[in-house]
Design a protein around this motif. Sequence first.
Motif, short mmCIF file in Angstrom:
data_model
loop_
_atom_site.label_atom_id
_atom_site.label_comp_id
_atom_site.label_asym_id
_atom_site.label_seq_id
_atom_site.Cartn_x
_atom_site.Cartn_y
_atom_site.Cartn_z
N PRO A 123 0.85 -1.33 -0.10
CA PRO A 123 -0.04 -0.14 0.15
C PRO A 123 0.87 1.16 0.12
O PRO A 123 0.42 2.31 -0.27
N GLU A 124 2.15 1.27 0.43
CA GLU A 124 2.97 2.44 0.79
C GLU A 124 4.31 2.06 -0.23
O GLU A 124 4.75 1.06 -0.02
N VAL A 125 4.61 2.99 -1.14
CA VAL A 125 5.94 2.96 -1.42
C VAL A 125 6.99 3.62 -0.85
O VAL A 125 6.71 4.91 -0.56
N VAL A 126 7.94 2.84 -0.63
CA VAL A 126 9.26 3.20 0.24
C VAL A 126 10.34 3.37 -0.78
O VAL A 126 10.95 2.46 -1.13
N ARG A 127 10.84 4.42 -1.14
CA ARG A 127 12.03 4.73 -1.77
C ARG A 127 13.22 4.65 -0.72
O ARG A 127 13.26 5.14 0.32
N PRO A 128 14.37 4.25 -1.38
CA PRO A 128 15.57 4.25 -0.72
C PRO A 128 16.18 5.56 -0.29
O PRO A 128 15.79 6.50 -1.26
N LYS A 129 16.67 5.45 0.81
CA LYS A 129 17.17 6.98 0.95
C LYS A 129 18.74 7.10 0.27
O LYS A 129 19.71 6.28 0.31
N ARG A 130 18.91 8.34 -0.42
CA ARG A 130 20.21 8.48 -1.28
C ARG A 130 20.72 9.88 -0.88
O ARG A 130 19.77 10.77 -0.80
N GLN A 131 22.11 10.00 -1.07
CA GLN A 131 22.57 11.24 -0.91
C GLN A 131 23.32 11.50 -2.28
O GLN A 131 24.39 10.88 -2.63
N TYR A 152 14.96 -3.24 -11.74
CA TYR A 152 15.57 -3.85 -10.67
C TYR A 152 15.84 -3.18 -9.46
O TYR A 152 16.45 -3.54 -8.54
N THR A 153 15.02 -1.90 -9.46
CA THR A 153 15.18 -1.05 -8.04
C THR A 153 13.68 -0.57 -7.74
O THR A 153 12.80 -0.58 -8.40
N ASN A 154 13.74 0.27 -6.80
CA ASN A 154 12.66 0.84 -6.32
C ASN A 154 12.61 2.26 -6.42
O ASN A 154 12.46 2.81 -5.26
N GLU A 155 13.30 2.82 -7.56
CA GLU A 155 13.55 4.17 -7.59
C GLU A 155 12.36 4.73 -8.36
O GLU A 155 11.78 4.14 -9.34
N ALA A 156 12.34 6.15 -8.37
CA ALA A 156 11.17 6.90 -9.39
C ALA A 156 11.78 6.95 -10.61
O ALA A 156 13.13 6.63 -10.46
N ALA A 157 11.15 7.31 -11.68
CA ALA A 157 11.48 7.41 -12.95
C ALA A 157 12.32 8.66 -12.91
O ALA A 157 11.84 9.72 -13.42
N TRP A 158 13.52 8.76 -12.66
CA TRP A 158 14.52 9.93 -12.72
C TRP A 158 14.69 10.33 -13.95
O TRP A 158 15.05 11.72 -14.20
N LYS A 159 14.56 9.72 -15.09
CA LYS A 159 14.81 10.26 -16.64
C LYS A 159 13.76 11.25 -16.66
O LYS A 159 13.75 12.10 -17.99
#
Length: 162
Positions: free
Chosen positions: A1-9, A142-149
């Motif tokens: 129910p919730e999308v949890v994005r990894p924390k990145r710097q 392969y990741t749980n990232e938002a569409a950065w492009k």
Amino acid sequence: PEVVRPKRQIIVNSSFEDIGNWTLTHASKAKYMAVDIETRAKQITCIGFACSKDLALVIPFVDPANGKSYFETVEKECQAWSLVIWILSLPAKKIFQNGLYDLQFLLRMGIRPTNCHEDTMLLHHSLYPELQKGLGFLGSIYTNEAAWKLMRQKGEELKADE
């Protein structure tokens, strides 16, 4: 129910001091390093480096606001390129996405990265030749990232991941 994005710097719009500090603190100790360049008008606009899954540095060379050099003086830009050359000469295993594209730009500038180890696009394509192989697609499966492009500046050239 919730999308949890990894924390990145991700250090973007880096100062010359940021580049030097990151290089000494992180790049010099890395076993693996992801490398990716972005281009526009047949020149490198920025180079990104990541030595871990949660910390990356982007070294800009073109200011997207005006299309001119990101650095205030030619000397600073030359020093930034010297740091890029040093980073790419480190013993860390370099991982690219569509590395043939990136390497041709670097080689034309006389920059020869050492220990080029893997290319995620080619590895994925060898396993799943029927699927897309662009970085955006690989990131989506392969990741749980938002569409950065989608965050790119309008009019920027995209790499042809062919």
